[in-house]
Design an enzyme around this catalytic site. Structure first.
Site, short mmCIF file in Angstrom:
data_model
loop_
_atom_site.label_atom_id
_atom_site.label_comp_id
_atom_site.label_asym_id
_atom_site.label_seq_id
_atom_site.Cartn_x
_atom_site.Cartn_y
_atom_site.Cartn_z
N HIS A 1 0.73 -1.48 0.66
CA HIS A 1 0.22 -0.31 0.05
C HIS A 1 1.02 1.22 -0.02
O HIS A 1 0.30 1.84 -0.63
CB HIS A 1 -0.93 0.03 0.94
CG HIS A 1 -2.21 -0.73 1.32
ND1 HIS A 1 -2.54 -2.14 1.14
CD2 HIS A 1 -3.48 -0.26 0.64
CE1 HIS A 1 -3.28 -2.81 1.10
NE2 HIS A 1 -3.72 -1.56 0.22
N GLY A 2 1.94 1.31 0.06
CA GLY A 2 3.10 2.48 0.33
C GLY A 2 3.96 2.18 1.19
O GLY A 2 4.65 1.30 1.89
#
Length: 477
Positions: free
Chosen positions: A326-327
């Site tokens: 996700h990041g």
């Protein structure tokens, strides 16, 4: 191009008319149109990244053929490895380069070495995590002989770049999408009407729920050190509805749009906030990503076949990798780790496969036990979302610390009655339709009720939607 933009509202009808009126005699013409439309759709963000998308398509198309034509297992493994390394190399450079450089510099500094690392101003190509996973699943499936290598470049390129799912999923499988691309499609009025209803519901969740939660959430998270504890709790709860309305709204628009073209995409959400435990939540949230990690990471690692320690290890791996997907921030990794910890008691007690059926099946009201389980699961999810939303680990910890003081019992000053009424409307609508594919799917035997609810939702969008230029949260992933 945003789904919630005037440009898309012009783009979609043009492609739809050309697709069914000009190119309807041959599905190959329809595929060529979809490919051109998809490249245009993607190029509206930054035309330069079209070359990266085209390279990714070409790499995996070529790799699939080389894998299938390989005369030995070793040769096939070489081409698979090359494709995976290049794909993950590009993803790693654009998404994680600065993260690793900065953390390596901090590690050296902790040991007394002062260094100046080369940090780049890298623009993250929108959708790279999604189309990279499309390509990876394809070459792995060809290698595993689940599907033959695709020889038609246009068909394969449409599979990877199909505009409804290109920038934020769902993450499709070649085994599911390619067969639909490779056959004649005829216009189905009922299917198109159903698609329009799902698009309408997606717009409601995005523009009315998510985009109206966003300003309050942003203000509370930005000024968390001065907000009351009750406001901090409110901010966490509203972010839960923001991210759900934003991402599931995108998925509804994507699935509904695709249905207009006679193509069914994988379901990505199934009313996750009605879940009775964390395991059920992850069977219902971002389904295409969860199933991707299950099939291409969890099972190859041994899945649930080994002893309990192997199950625990594999569970933590997929949750931590999911968080990192996700990041490039420790907050996402902690978010993944927290969900693994929440999942752990169910795994040890072998209850992670309970609650497979729809909650309160054939009943309007859930039991007290079901209600309590839903509230507990939602509370744990909201707690984890704090790390997902925070800009740093210290931000998240400071936010959580701020919740535990006397002002927790004060009435939250950021409370907005109209917004909670709209959220309640969404929840009630989805609860009443929780056995269906999406929240606004009304039984065909009730056409009058259908029209009334469609008109009501359209009215709510026109009167309460935030019509600003609000990007979808998952574009950053």
């Amino acid at each position: 191009m945003l789904f919630n933009s005037i440009a898309f509202l012009i783009f979609l009808p043009i492609v739809f008319i050309l697709y069914w009126q000009v190119c309807n005699k041959n599905y190959k013409y329809q595929n060529m149109l979809l490919l051109v439309a998809s490249f245009y759709f993607y190029g509206c963000w930054d035309w330069r990244f079209l070359f990266l998308l085209m390279f990714s398509i070409g790499l995996d198309y070529f790799s699939g053929i080389k894998i299938e034509n390989s005369k030995t297992k070793k040769e096939a493994t070489f081409w698979l490895t090359l494709s995976i390394v290049i794909n993950l190399g590009f993803l790693g450079f654009f998404k994680y380069y600065n993260f690793f450089i900065e953390n390596f510099a901090e590690l050296l500094h902790a040991f007394g070495f002062g260094v100046n690392m080369w940090v780049l101003k890298i623009i993250l190509p929108v959708g790279i995590s999604f189309y990279t996973f499309h390509g990876l699943s394809y070459v792995i499936d060809v290698y595993k002989k689940r599907i033959p290598a695709e020889r038609n470049y246009v068909d394969y390129a449409v599979f990877v770049s199909y505009f409804p799912l290109l920038v934020a999923g769902p993450i499709e499988r070649a085994t599911h999408l390619l067969p639909q691309i490779q056959k004649k499609r005829t216009f189905d009025y009922e299917k198109a009407k159903d698609g329009m209803a799902q698009i309408l519901w997606g717009f409601f969740k995005k523009m009315v729920i998510a985009d109206n939660c966003a300003p309050i959430v942003n203000e509370i998270f930005t000024n968390y050190h001065t907000e009351s504890a009750s406001n901090l709790v409110l901010g966490a709860v509203l972010f839960a509805f923001q991210i759900y309305g934003d991402f599931s709204g995108y998925s509804d628009i994507a699935l509904g749009t695709s249905r207009l073209f006679g193509i069914e995409l994988l379901k990505n959400f199934s009313y996750p906030y009605f879940s009775r435990d964390i395991a059920e939540f992850w069977r219902r949230w971002h389904i295409s990503l969860s199933s991707w990690f299950r099939d291409y990471l969890y099972i190859p690692l041994g899945g649930s076949k080994g002893g309990m320690w192997m199950k625990i290890r594999n569970t933590f791996i997929i949750f931590l990798v999911s968080g990192f997907w996700h990041g490039a921030n420790w907050t996402f990794i902690i978010w993944g780790g927290l969900n693994a910890l929440f999942f752990l008691p169910l795994l040890i007690a072998e209850k992670n496969r309970h609650n497979l059926e729809v909650v309160a099946m054939n009943r309007i009201i859930p039991s007290l036990k079901e209600t309590f389980s839903i509230i507990i699961t939602f509370t744990l999810t909201c707690f984890a979302w704090i790390f997902f939303r925070a800009e740093s680990v210290s931000h998240a910890i400071g936010y959580i610390k701020g919740i535990f003081n006397d002002s927790l019992f004060a009435f939250p000053t950021q409370f907005r009655g109209v917004l909670f009424a709209l959220i309640a409307f969404m929840l009630i609508t989805e609860w009443m339709n929780r056995t269906h594919d999406y929240g606004l799917k009304i039984q065909d035997k009730k056409p009058v009720l259908q029209r009334v609810i469609y008109i009501l939702v359209a009215y709510l969008i026109l009167n309460f939607a935030n019509f600003g230029s609000n990007e979808f949260i998952y574009f950053q992933f």
